[in-house]
Scaffold this active site. Structure first.
Site, PDB file in Angstrom:
ATOM      1  N   PHE A 121      59.222  16.697  34.289  1.00  0.00           N
ATOM      2  CA  PHE A 121      59.113  15.847  33.279  1.00  0.00           C
ATOM      3  C   PHE A 121      57.536  15.044  33.216  1.00  0.00           C
ATOM      4  O   PHE A 121      57.664  14.365  34.005  1.00  0.00           O
ATOM      5  CB  PHE A 121      59.982  14.754  33.141  1.00  0.00           C
ATOM      6  CG  PHE A 121      60.128  13.883  31.880  1.00  0.00           C
ATOM      7  CD1 PHE A 121      60.744  14.365  30.685  1.00  0.00           C
ATOM      8  CD2 PHE A 121      59.684  12.588  31.913  1.00  0.00           C
ATOM      9  CE1 PHE A 121      60.757  13.496  29.568  1.00  0.00           C
ATOM     10  CE2 PHE A 121      59.501  11.704  30.745  1.00  0.00           C
ATOM     11  CZ  PHE A 121      60.112  12.251  29.832  1.00  0.00           C
ATOM     12  N   ILE A 155      54.638  13.110  39.097  1.00  0.00           N
ATOM     13  CA  ILE A 155      55.410  14.020  38.454  1.00  0.00           C
ATOM     14  C   ILE A 155      56.361  14.770  39.592  1.00  0.00           C
ATOM     15  O   ILE A 155      55.975  15.615  40.241  1.00  0.00           O
ATOM     16  CB  ILE A 155      54.680  15.050  37.652  1.00  0.00           C
ATOM     17  CG1 ILE A 155      53.753  14.550  36.714  1.00  0.00           C
ATOM     18  CG2 ILE A 155      55.731  16.156  36.732  1.00  0.00           C
ATOM     19  CD1 ILE A 155      54.396  13.540  35.793  1.00  0.00           C
ATOM     20  N   ARG A 241      66.922   5.693  33.065  1.00  0.00           N
ATOM     21  CA  ARG A 241      67.240   4.459  33.646  1.00  0.00           C
ATOM     22  C   ARG A 241      68.664   4.184  34.110  1.00  0.00           C
ATOM     23  O   ARG A 241      69.008   3.711  35.296  1.00  0.00           O
ATOM     24  CB  ARG A 241      66.749   3.069  32.648  1.00  0.00           C
ATOM     25  CG  ARG A 241      65.137   2.947  32.616  1.00  0.00           C
ATOM     26  CD  ARG A 241      64.812   2.114  31.349  1.00  0.00           C
ATOM     27  NE  ARG A 241      63.252   2.116  31.406  1.00  0.00           N
ATOM     28  CZ  ARG A 241      62.638   1.758  30.417  1.00  0.00           C
ATOM     29  NH1 ARG A 241      63.377   1.579  29.317  1.00  0.00           N
ATOM     30  NH2 ARG A 241      61.215   2.210  30.573  1.00  0.00           N
ATOM     31  N   GLN A 277      81.133 -13.499  62.746  1.00  0.00           N
ATOM     32  CA  GLN A 277      80.964 -14.110  61.329  1.00  0.00           C
ATOM     33  C   GLN A 277      79.525 -13.380  60.585  1.00  0.00           C
ATOM     34  O   GLN A 277      79.524 -13.300  59.641  1.00  0.00           O
ATOM     35  CB  GLN A 277      81.173 -15.520  61.015  1.00  0.00           C
ATOM     36  CG  GLN A 277      81.237 -15.977  59.531  1.00  0.00           C
ATOM     37  CD  GLN A 277      81.462 -17.451  59.513  1.00  0.00           C
ATOM     38  OE1 GLN A 277      80.647 -18.281  59.590  1.00  0.00           O
ATOM     39  NE2 GLN A 277      82.738 -17.914  59.436  1.00  0.00           N
ATOM     40  N   GLU A 361      60.863   5.186  36.338  1.00  0.00           N
ATOM     41  CA  GLU A 361      61.745   5.159  35.196  1.00  0.00           C
ATOM     42  C   GLU A 361      61.704   3.700  34.684  1.00  0.00           C
ATOM     43  O   GLU A 361      62.414   3.167  33.953  1.00  0.00           O
ATOM     44  CB  GLU A 361      63.223   5.324  35.125  1.00  0.00           C
ATOM     45  CG  GLU A 361      63.351   7.035  35.429  1.00  0.00           C
ATOM     46  CD  GLU A 361      63.411   8.079  34.445  1.00  0.00           C
ATOM     47  OE1 GLU A 361      62.904   7.447  33.341  1.00  0.00           O
ATOM     48  OE2 GLU A 361      63.308   9.184  34.499  1.00  0.00           O
TER      49      GLU A 361
END
Length: 377
Positions: A121, A155, A241, A277, A361
């Site tokens: 893309f 890309i 996204r 803890q 994105e």
């Protein structure tokens, strides 16, 4: 949310395949810098490379919730493999489903959904980043063909991909309305890989700088109509996204499980560190954040399934999941101590792999801008 029987089946299938066929090889593939094509073909045969593609075009014909669940499982096993999967499904697969001609679907969509072809893309350029409306790459009509000149940056699958969806300005004076989308095979004359980036993480997937030098595109290889490119890009950035939210959540969950298992076995000062803890509360916070991210992801996916909406919720899911995942992976490294900082332990890879989720994105800054705009509307 309650899952349907089909959604559970797809999630479980993806989980089983990811843990048996991907996770054991993740470190090896990272060292080699590639995911074997045979694995991507296997994923195609299972429907994972075309979860969102209708069955008539070789896909699984499932919904976006199913896709999100499956992508989360693949991401938990190996982030780079999930990137190949996401490209073939969304943005590229969905763009072809909605805008492609039957001939384009036969040539590109069917083999992509079946894992026989890998998609790339090409939107981002060196100077634009997330500003998709300001492209410098040009496509000019010469005779009955389009000729593209320009460059693209960052890309994914730019080299390993078999075909690429390219966005270029066909009418530079028209701004957003002057951008069009084109399909090309990556072995075409004029498609050149200038550089392959040396990445921090997800090293088994390639990230490239491309140059187009008089790349000729036949008229029937324009996707959609002239001037529709910006719409195509933005529609599929929304789904992308949600995909990054799924990837982030999967990586974070894997990091949590890695840290939990280590804490249950590692002894210090006469007891396992899970009993301290400081460690157990850290893990509790990690588990809570991962669970919250998972449900925010599914909420955005469900809204998209309902009517193609959920733009703001997709940004929220992407923002929260990517920011959460970096923190959870960092806490996993902290839990493992020195072992979390060195190769050979998965926590180190998770930490490197997840960092880019806050960038691609649309960066976290861009997501906050989009969310803020919705509040001011």
């Amino acid at each position: 949310m309650e899952l349907t029987e089909e959604q559970e089946m797809i999630r479980n299938m993806a989980r089983n395949f990811a843990q048996s066929e991907i996770a054991p090889h993740a470190d090896e593939w990272e060292r080699d810098g590639t995911v074997p094509k045979s694995v991507l073909r296997q994923m195609g045969q299972l429907g994972l490379m075309g979860v969102l593609v209708p069955e008539e075009w070789g896909g699984a014909g499932a919904d976006f919730v199913s896709y999100s669940l499956a992508l989360e499982e693949i991401s938990a096993a190996h982030a780079a493999t999930s990137l190949f999967m996401s490209l073939n499904n969304s943005p590229n697969g969905l763009a072809l489903v909605k805008y492609g001609t039957d001939a384009q679907k036969e040539a590109f969509l069917r083999p992509t959904a079946q894992g026989e072809m890998q998609a790339a893309f090409a939107l981002t350029e060196p100077h634009t980043g997330s500003d998709a409306s300001n492209l410098k790459t040009r496509a000019e009509k010469v005779g009955n063909k389009w000729v593209i000149n320009g460059s693209k940056q960052f890309i994914s699958s730019g080299e390993s991909g078999d075909w690429c969806l390219i966005f270029a300005a066909t009418d530079p004076d028209a701004g957003k309305k002057g951008i069009s989308a084109f399909l090309t095979l990556t072995d075409a004359d004029g498609y050149e890989v200038v550089a392959k980036e040396d990445k921090m993480g997800q090293r088994a997937s390639d990230l490239c700088q491309l140059t187009f030098d008089n790349l000729e595109i036949p008229p029937d290889m324009m996707l959609g109509e002239e001037g529709q490119g910006y719409r195509i890009a933005l529609e599929n950035l929304t789904t992308g996204r949600i995909g990054i939210a799924a990837q982030s959540t999967g990586i974070a969950r894997a990091a949590l499980e890695c840290a939990r298992d280590y804490a249950k076995e590692r002894e210090a000062f006469g007891q396992v560190i899970m009993e301290y803890q400081a460690v157990s509360h850290r893990l509790a916070d990690m588990a809570t954040q991962v669970e919250a991210s998972h449900h925010l992801l599914l909420h955005a996916a469900r809204l998209y399934d309902a009517d193609g909406g959920g733009l703001v919720e997709a940004s929220m899911a992407k923002l929260f999941a990517s920011e959460m995942a970096e923190k959870v992976c960092s806490d996993a490294v902290q839990t493992l101590g020195g072992y979390g900082y060195v190769g050979g332990f998965a926590a180190e890879r998770y930490y490197r792999d997840v960092r880019v989720c806050k960038i691609y994105e649309g960066t976290s800054d861009v997501q906050r801008m989009l969310i803020a705009r919705s509040l001011a509307a």
